[in-house]
Write an enzyme that holds these catalytic residues in place. Structure first.
Site, PDB file in Angstrom:
ATOM      1  N   VAL A 191      23.082 -11.200 -73.136  1.00 47.91           N
ATOM      2  CA  VAL A 191      23.837  -9.907 -73.295  1.00 47.91           C
ATOM      3  C   VAL A 191      25.025  -9.401 -72.604  1.00 47.91           C
ATOM      4  CG1 VAL A 191      21.769  -8.461 -72.146  1.00 47.91           C
ATOM      5  CG2 VAL A 191      23.336  -7.364 -73.833  1.00 47.91           C
ATOM      6  N   ASP A 192      24.943  -9.925 -71.380  1.00 50.43           N
ATOM      7  CA  ASP A 192      25.857  -9.485 -70.217  1.00 50.43           C
ATOM      8  C   ASP A 192      27.209 -10.228 -70.795  1.00 50.43           C
ATOM      9  OD1 ASP A 192      23.764  -8.555 -68.690  1.00 50.43           O
ATOM     10  OD2 ASP A 192      23.542  -9.863 -67.570  1.00 50.43           O
ATOM     11  N   CYS A 248      10.815   8.341 -47.991  1.00 46.24           N
ATOM     12  CA  CYS A 248      10.218   7.501 -47.035  1.00 46.24           C
ATOM     13  C   CYS A 248      10.830   7.276 -45.545  1.00 46.24           C
ATOM     14  CB  CYS A 248      10.021   6.060 -47.621  1.00 46.24           C
ATOM     15  SG  CYS A 248       9.060   4.914 -46.659  1.00 46.24           S
ATOM     16  N   TYR A 249      11.742   6.318 -45.550  1.00 45.18           N
ATOM     17  CA  TYR A 249      12.737   6.375 -44.261  1.00 45.18           C
ATOM     18  C   TYR A 249      13.417   7.473 -44.033  1.00 45.18           C
ATOM     19  CZ  TYR A 249      15.956   4.565 -40.623  1.00 45.18           C
ATOM     20  OH  TYR A 249      16.749   4.639 -39.674  1.00 45.18           O
ATOM     21  N   GLU A 256      10.412   6.976 -57.135  1.00 48.55           N
ATOM     22  CA  GLU A 256      11.325   5.913 -57.997  1.00 48.55           C
ATOM     23  C   GLU A 256      10.609   4.867 -58.540  1.00 48.55           C
ATOM     24  OE1 GLU A 256      11.087   6.158 -54.721  1.00 48.55           O
ATOM     25  OE2 GLU A 256      12.163   4.411 -53.809  1.00 48.55           O
ATOM     26  N   HIS A 273       7.146   6.963 -52.671  1.00 48.20           N
ATOM     27  CA  HIS A 273       8.440   6.789 -53.690  1.00 48.20           C
ATOM     28  C   HIS A 273       8.354   7.127 -54.938  1.00 48.20           C
ATOM     29  CE1 HIS A 273      10.133   3.776 -50.584  1.00 48.20           C
ATOM     30  NE2 HIS A 273       8.744   3.654 -49.985  1.00 48.20           N
ATOM     31  N   GLY A 321      13.689   2.328 -46.336  1.00 47.90           N
ATOM     32  CA  GLY A 321      14.393   1.194 -45.691  1.00 47.90           C
ATOM     33  C   GLY A 321      13.162   0.548 -44.830  1.00 47.90           C
ATOM     34  N   LYS A 365      21.407  -3.250 -66.197  1.00 46.13           N
ATOM     35  CA  LYS A 365      21.122  -4.014 -67.324  1.00 46.13           C
ATOM     36  C   LYS A 365      20.813  -3.361 -68.768  1.00 46.13           C
ATOM     37  CE  LYS A 365      20.030  -8.484 -68.815  1.00 46.13           C
ATOM     38  NZ  LYS A 365      20.541  -9.683 -68.293  1.00 46.13           N
ATOM     39  N   SER A 394      27.807 -17.090 -72.331  1.00 45.27           N
ATOM     40  CA  SER A 394      26.434 -17.805 -72.641  1.00 45.27           C
ATOM     41  C   SER A 394      25.700 -17.602 -73.791  1.00 45.27           C
ATOM     42  CB  SER A 394      25.720 -17.583 -71.299  1.00 45.27           C
ATOM     43  OG  SER A 394      25.182 -16.291 -71.396  1.00 45.27           O
TER      44      SER A 394
END
Ligand code: XMP
Length: 519
Positions: A232-233, A86-87, A177, A175, A59, A375, A229
């Site tokens: 995919v969503d 980290c934080y 991730e 990090h 953060g 997603k 639309s």
């Protein structure tokens, strides 16, 4: 708010890092259910029985400042394994008697080489002979907290990984991730399976039945309206709701005339005939073109399109009775980002118009069946609902469509030119098996003409820009490294086949400092 209260999980406490959601993704990719909550939300959790591990994210704030963001100290007494990133590491240190200093001398940004000091469960199979980790910090732990030991170090920070083995509390300054950290996934693997001892319990497909049942129970005999639309969503939302309530779902496709060539014709047919959806196509291209005439400011374009879309959709919705619900393709990252841990709003770079982003004043209740998913997970869910690979793997396409890819003024001719160039580009990407290696690719039309020569004649025509990026979530992106032969081919094909273009350029900028779209 926790979504699945009855499920064993890893809780991630978000202190506002840009990459917190990647922590949740990494854990889910390993087959374990995880949820992101704010530091305020953890205070109201009474029952920790199903929480098998806690991750404290990075953060922007500093534990050296007054009123720093924190967690209740008693989470260290619950015998739940904790990993601070980290934080998170600095907070663990601060709350357990360590010392943190803010210093320009100790700050590290970007890649740093890491060296092992001691064995730890957290780092089993993590270290390789030469490896680097991704750093982004100014504060550093300078004195270990009580009962902790140092596991690894870098040139600038002695306490890069720390542990309290007995209490199962771990901290990493880097990090794990982000993909720039070598072997970061191993840290999560070790934390989940060797330290938290949680078993794999998450697959998207296994959630399908539950979601369909929930929609059925909620909607009952009422009707749901959905803006479709073809991405995919919204397609996955429509198929899921269709499975639950069949004909009581009304899908509306608004053709703005700003889609890719023939795209709407093709998807409308597929939704109607293949997926048997109750779908209505509204051709609104003339009015969109009229309202966009002589508008060159990107933000104005976005506003006009967003407002017009809503107006048309509202008019259509009024034609149906008993509609109580509006379906939207909201994803989990939207939820995470909307509840900022610090309450601060990041500055607006572009006003996004999402076709699903309809106004609340419409007096509908919202149905957002994808709000627990990322997603990639929606792509998997879509496939399991029978959605074609073509739709599931389609690159993201912005709500305002080609309007923000025709830089400056828009007219019918420019739309035709861009649609043709884009179609050639995408076809070639598929033919050369590059499409699925790229996160997003598109052609854009630049607003100026330049001189060229074709045959023996002088030409004076538009320039086409092609863009291709790799990314994980669109927040950051790198341009894709095409082989020279592909660039040669694409340039030739576009200039030779599209009347109106005599020059092709390739965009080699990353995000940041550029954005993915040009407007
Ligand atoms: P930028 O250009 O901000 O784009 O780097 C990041 C991602 O967002 C998409 N994008 C949009 N999507 N409505 C959308 O639904 C929008 O107004 C919009 N603008 C950008 C963009 O295509 C990329 O995937």
């Amino acid at each position: 708010m926790q979504f699945q209260k009855e499920k064993k999980k890893i809780l991630i406490i978000d202190f506002g890092s840009q990459v917190t959601k990647l922590i949740a993704r990494r854990i889910r990719d390993l087959g374990v259910y995880s949820e992101v909550i704010t530091p305020i939300e953890i205070k109201s959790i009474k029952n920790f029985d199903l929480i098998k591990g806690i991750v404290l994210s990075g953060g922007p704030s500093s534990v050296t400042s007054r009123g720093f963001q924190s967690v209740p100290k008693n989470i260290f007494l619950k015998k739940i394994p904790i990993l601070g990133i980290c934080y998170g590491l600095q907070l663990i240190s601060k709350l357990n008697g360590g010392k943190i200093k803010s210093s320009k001398k100790r700050r590290e940004f970007g890649r740093a080489s890491i060296f092992k000091k001691k064995n730890s469960l957290l780092t089993k199979n993590f270290f390789k002979s030469k490896m680097s980790v991704w750093m982004s910090h100014e504060d550093a732990v300078v004195k270990l907290p009580q009962n902790f030991s140092a596991i690894a170090y870098t040139k600038d920070s002695k306490l890069t990984i720390i542990e309290n083995k007995k209490q199962k509390i771990y901290g990493v300054q880097f990090h794990p991730e982000v993909t720039h950290t070598d072997n970061g996934k191993q840290i999560f693997k070790n934390f989940l399976f060797s330290i938290c001892k949680i078993k794999k319990n998450w697959s998207v497909v296994s959630q399908k039945k539950r979601l369909i049942k929930e929609i059925k129970n909620r909607v009952k005999k009422d009707r749901v309206i959905c803006a479709l639309s073809g991405g995919v969503d919204s397609s996955a939302v429509a198929l899921l709701i269709n499975k639950a309530i069949k004909k009581n779902l009304i899908c509306i496709m608004v053709d703005t005339g700003l889609m890719r060539k023939n795209e709407f014709k093709y998807t409308y047919k597929a939704f109607k005939e293949k997926y048997k959806l109750n779908v209505k196509l509204i051709n609104a291209s003339k009015i969109f073109l009229k309202k966009l005439k002589n508008i060159s400011d990107p933000e104005k374009k976005r506003k006009i399109i967003g407002n017009l879309f809503i107006k048309i959709f509202e008019n259509e919705a009024k034609k149906y009775r008993n509609v109580k619900f509006l379906a939207q393709g909201t994803l989990y990252p939207d939820i995470i980002e909307s509840k900022s841990s610090t309450g601060s709003k990041t500055s607006k770079i572009k006003s996004h118009h999402n076709v699903g982003g309809l106004p609340k004043k419409m007096n509908f209740k919202l149905i957002e069946p994808l709000k627990e998913f990322f997603k990639d997970e929606v792509r998997i869910l879509g496939k399991s609902l029978g959605l074609s690979n073509d739709i599931c793997n389609r690159h993201p396409f912005p709500g305002p469509g080609l309007a923000i890819r025709i830089i400056g003024n828009i007219n019918k001719e420019k739309i035709r030119i861009l649609q043709e160039a884009d179609q050639i580009y995408v076809k070639e990407l598929n033919k050369n098996k590059l499409y699925d290696k790229i996160w997003q690719a598109y052609a854009a039309l630049l607003p100026f003409k330049t001189v060229g020569v074709m045959g023996d004649s002088r030409t004076y025509e538009y320039t086409c820009l092609i863009r291709a990026v790799t990314s994980e979530d669109g927040m950051t992106a790198d341009y894709f490294n095409f082989p020279k032969e592909f660039l040669d081919k694409i340039s030739n094909k576009i200039v030779n086949n599209v009347k109106g273009i005599n020059r092709v350029v390739y965009d080699i900028s990353s995000k940041p400092p550029s954005t993915i779209e040009l407007e």
